[in-house]
Motif scaffolding. Structure first.
Motif, short mmCIF file in Angstrom:
data_model
loop_
_atom_site.label_atom_id
_atom_site.label_comp_id
_atom_site.label_asym_id
_atom_site.label_seq_id
_atom_site.Cartn_x
_atom_site.Cartn_y
_atom_site.Cartn_z
N ARG A 1 0.36 -4.48 -0.61
CA ARG A 1 -0.64 -3.47 -0.94
C ARG A 1 0.04 -2.11 -0.85
N GLY A 2 -0.42 -1.16 -1.64
CA GLY A 2 0.21 0.14 -1.60
C GLY A 2 -0.63 1.22 -2.22
N TYR A 3 -0.17 2.46 -2.05
CA TYR A 3 -0.82 3.59 -2.71
C TYR A 3 -0.59 3.47 -4.22
N THR A 4 -1.55 3.91 -4.99
CA THR A 4 -1.42 3.94 -6.44
C THR A 4 -0.34 4.93 -6.84
N GLU A 5 0.42 4.61 -7.88
CA GLU A 5 1.39 5.58 -8.37
C GLU A 5 0.67 6.86 -8.81
N GLY A 6 1.27 7.98 -8.46
CA GLY A 6 0.66 9.27 -8.74
C GLY A 6 -0.15 9.82 -7.59
N GLU A 7 -0.47 8.97 -6.61
CA GLU A 7 -1.25 9.42 -5.45
C GLU A 7 -0.42 10.37 -4.60
N CYS A 8 -1.05 11.37 -4.04
CA CYS A 8 -0.39 12.23 -3.06
C CYS A 8 -0.39 11.52 -1.70
N TYR A 9 0.60 11.81 -0.89
CA TYR A 9 0.64 11.21 0.44
C TYR A 9 1.12 12.24 1.46
N PHE A 10 0.97 11.87 2.75
CA PHE A 10 1.24 12.81 3.83
C PHE A 10 1.90 12.09 5.00
N GLU A 11 2.04 12.79 6.10
CA GLU A 11 2.65 12.20 7.30
C GLU A 11 1.94 10.91 7.70
N SER A 12 2.72 9.87 7.93
CA SER A 12 2.24 8.57 8.41
C SER A 12 1.40 7.80 7.39
N SER A 13 1.30 8.26 6.16
CA SER A 13 0.57 7.50 5.15
C SER A 13 1.21 6.12 4.97
N PRO A 14 0.44 5.04 5.10
CA PRO A 14 1.00 3.69 4.92
C PRO A 14 1.17 3.38 3.43
N LEU A 15 2.26 3.87 2.86
CA LEU A 15 2.43 3.81 1.41
C LEU A 15 2.50 2.39 0.88
N MET A 16 3.03 1.50 1.69
CA MET A 16 3.14 0.11 1.23
C MET A 16 3.10 -0.82 2.44
N GLN A 17 2.37 -1.92 2.30
CA GLN A 17 2.30 -2.94 3.33
C GLN A 17 2.73 -4.26 2.74
N VAL A 18 3.63 -4.93 3.43
CA VAL A 18 4.17 -6.20 2.95
C VAL A 18 3.81 -7.27 3.97
N GLU A 19 3.11 -8.30 3.54
CA GLU A 19 2.60 -9.33 4.44
C GLU A 19 3.06 -10.71 3.98
N GLY A 20 3.60 -11.47 4.92
CA GLY A 20 4.07 -12.82 4.63
C GLY A 20 4.77 -13.37 5.85
N THR A 21 5.74 -14.24 5.66
CA THR A 21 6.54 -14.66 6.79
C THR A 21 7.58 -13.58 7.08
N PHE A 22 8.09 -13.60 8.32
CA PHE A 22 9.11 -12.62 8.68
C PHE A 22 10.29 -12.69 7.72
N ALA A 23 10.75 -13.90 7.40
CA ALA A 23 11.94 -14.06 6.57
C ALA A 23 11.72 -13.49 5.17
N GLU A 24 10.60 -13.81 4.55
CA GLU A 24 10.41 -13.35 3.18
C GLU A 24 10.15 -11.85 3.11
N CYS A 25 9.58 -11.27 4.15
CA CYS A 25 9.30 -9.84 4.14
C CYS A 25 10.52 -8.99 4.47
N VAL A 26 11.31 -9.44 5.45
CA VAL A 26 12.43 -8.62 5.89
C VAL A 26 13.50 -8.52 4.80
N LEU A 27 13.59 -9.53 3.95
CA LEU A 27 14.58 -9.50 2.88
C LEU A 27 14.34 -8.38 1.87
#
Length: 463
Positions: free
Chosen positions: A97-123
């Motif tokens: 999940r992530g911010y839409t392209e073109g969106e403004c962001y600021f300090e600590s904005s969670p621009l993208m979240q990646v959820e899955g197993t540790f192995a598939e996400c860390v890669l």
């Protein structure tokens, strides 16, 4: 040797060695959430601009380990045979999940979240960061330039000032931020960005005279073309260009100034064009422009700007300074554990985040809300209470990319979205001077869980 079209080795070695060790320790398959964000905005930036989602989706579709990659990793003994077996069948099956392209962001904005197993996400860490750190930096700089231009068109002319591939990405990022076109044909072909360009000084110099060069260009491109008029004598070139364009059957479209005191030259050329009854002929300026130079030209009779070096390099800030951190894991017993890094000046905030943009009664943005919550319903209730619009969208679900955010229409939608949300910022957000962010970030924790390690009282939990 031909290079692979796969993106799996566009990564740092330690991501593969972590997966290898996690396979041995049994933690590779633990559920995890990684978050991509900036601890703070870079200096002199009052907001950032999200750009790069479509490139990430396209890169993920090619993130696999073919025999070529596996042979290299085996030959160089990067990881064990067990890890090689895992990588052979790797395909990301998680959620992003992530911010839409073109969106403004600021300090600590969670621009993208990646959820899955540790192995598939860390890669994915290096790939995601390399794309977003570049594209967000360029888009943030380009947005400041289009602000400074006050509606006059800005076009990208920076392909020769950066890596040949980053030039294509920069053209796309600048378009999201409001640029109208690019000189880079690959960007035009790949993304549908309007292309611009006529002739350089060398074209004039290869001819026996400036008049011969202008005649040749007008014969090829028509009287509506743009003539570069500062190879020799600017006034004489302007007069010659107007005359030859009329002989070719119309009014000269535009003249380009590329050197000298651009403000003074623009006034002189405008006066000369008007005296020649060439009021429709426009003036475009180039020559190492940035947002400050564009702002200084605001009172000059200039119609458009060609921007190169400063835009493709982030106008002095070549990276968005984004990081990718683990914020939650699932334990062997199925319990959820928020995790956080506590290093001084580099701490993070654990837990699943939801983001919203609060608006005041005047309709302008008033705060960036970063809500730590157990579920979406909790966050949505908080957003409703604060008159905030949610900011996160589904980019990848169970490994399947959302192609709505890829393609020419998606790029135009991103530009339209950026102009809309930038207009929601309060006035101070548009200032080019260094200062506070356009709006503050508020961290709201609605969970009852505690982070794995208690934060020292001297450390700001937002990092």
């Amino acid at each position: 040797m031909s290079s692979s079209v796969n993106t799996s080795l566009l990564t740092d070695m330690y991501e593969l060695t972590m997966v290898d060790a996690a396979l041995q320790s049994g933690t590779w398959n633990r559920g995890a959430i990684f978050e991509l964000f900036g601890r703070r905005l870079p200096a002199a930036r009052r907001f950032g601009v999200m750009a790069g989602n479509a490139r990430i989706i396209e890169a993920l579709e090619r993130f696999e380990f073919s025999s070529e990659e596996i042979d290299y990793l085996s030959r160089e003994k990067i990881v064990s045979d067990d890890c090689l077996d895992y990588l052979k069948s790797y395909r990301f099956q998680g959620n992003i999940r992530g911010y839409t392209e073109g969106e403004c962001y600021f300090e600590s904005s969670p621009l993208m979240q990646v959820e899955g197993t540790f192995a598939e996400c860390v890669l994915l860490e290096t790939l995601l960061l390399s794309i977003l750190n570049h594209d967000c930096a360029v888009a943030s700089a380009a947005s400041r330039m289009t602000i400074a231009a006050h509606g006059r068109p800005c076009v990208d002319m920076g392909a020769r000032r950066t890596h040949e591939r980053s030039a294509v990405s920069a053209a796309r990022a600048s378009y999201i931020a409001g640029f109208r076109g690019t000189s880079c044909l690959e960007a035009g072909k790949r993304y549908g960005i309007p292309t611009i360009g006529t002739a350089a000084h060398s074209f004039t110099l290869i001819h026996d005279s400036e008049e011969d060069a202008f005649r040749a260009q007008l014969a090829n491109l028509g009287p509506g073309t743009t003539l570069l008029v500062d190879t020799y004598d600017v006034p004489r070139a302007v007069e010659r260009g107007v005359k030859l364009a009329r002989e070719a059957g119309g009014e000269l479209g535009c003249v380009r100034l590329d050197s000298g005191d651009l403000v003074a030259e623009a006034f002189k050329v405008r006066a000369l064009l008007d005296s020649l009854d060439a009021q429709s002929t426009q003036i475009t300026v180039t020559n190492d422009l940035d947002e400050y130079a564009i702002a200084a030209l605001g009172a000059a009779p200039v119609d458009s700007y060609g921007v190169g070096t400063k835009m493709v390099t982030g106008s002095g800030i070549p990276t968005a300074a984004l990081v990718y951190k683990l914020v939650q894991r699932v334990n062997e017993d199925g319990s959820i554990h928020d995790v956080a890094k506590r290093s001084t000046s580099k701490s993070t905030l654990g837990g699943r985040k939801f983001a919203g943009r609060a608006r005041g009664e005047d309709g302008y943005a008033s705060a960036e809300l970063v809500v730590v919550a157990d579920n979406a319903e909790q966050a949505e209730a908080e957003f409703a209470r604060r008159n905030a619009r949610p900011l996160l969208v589904d980019l990848v679900t169970a490994g399947k990319p959302n192609r709505t955010y890829v393609g020419k229409q998606a790029l135009q939608d991103a530009q339209d979205h950026h102009i809309k949300v930038r207009n929601e910022l309060p006035y101070q957000g548009w200032r080019l001077s260094a200062g506070e962010a356009a709006i503050p970030t508020e961290i709201i924790d609605l969970t009852e869980r505690e982070d794995e390690v208690e934060a020292p009282t001297s450390v700001d939990p937002r990092g």
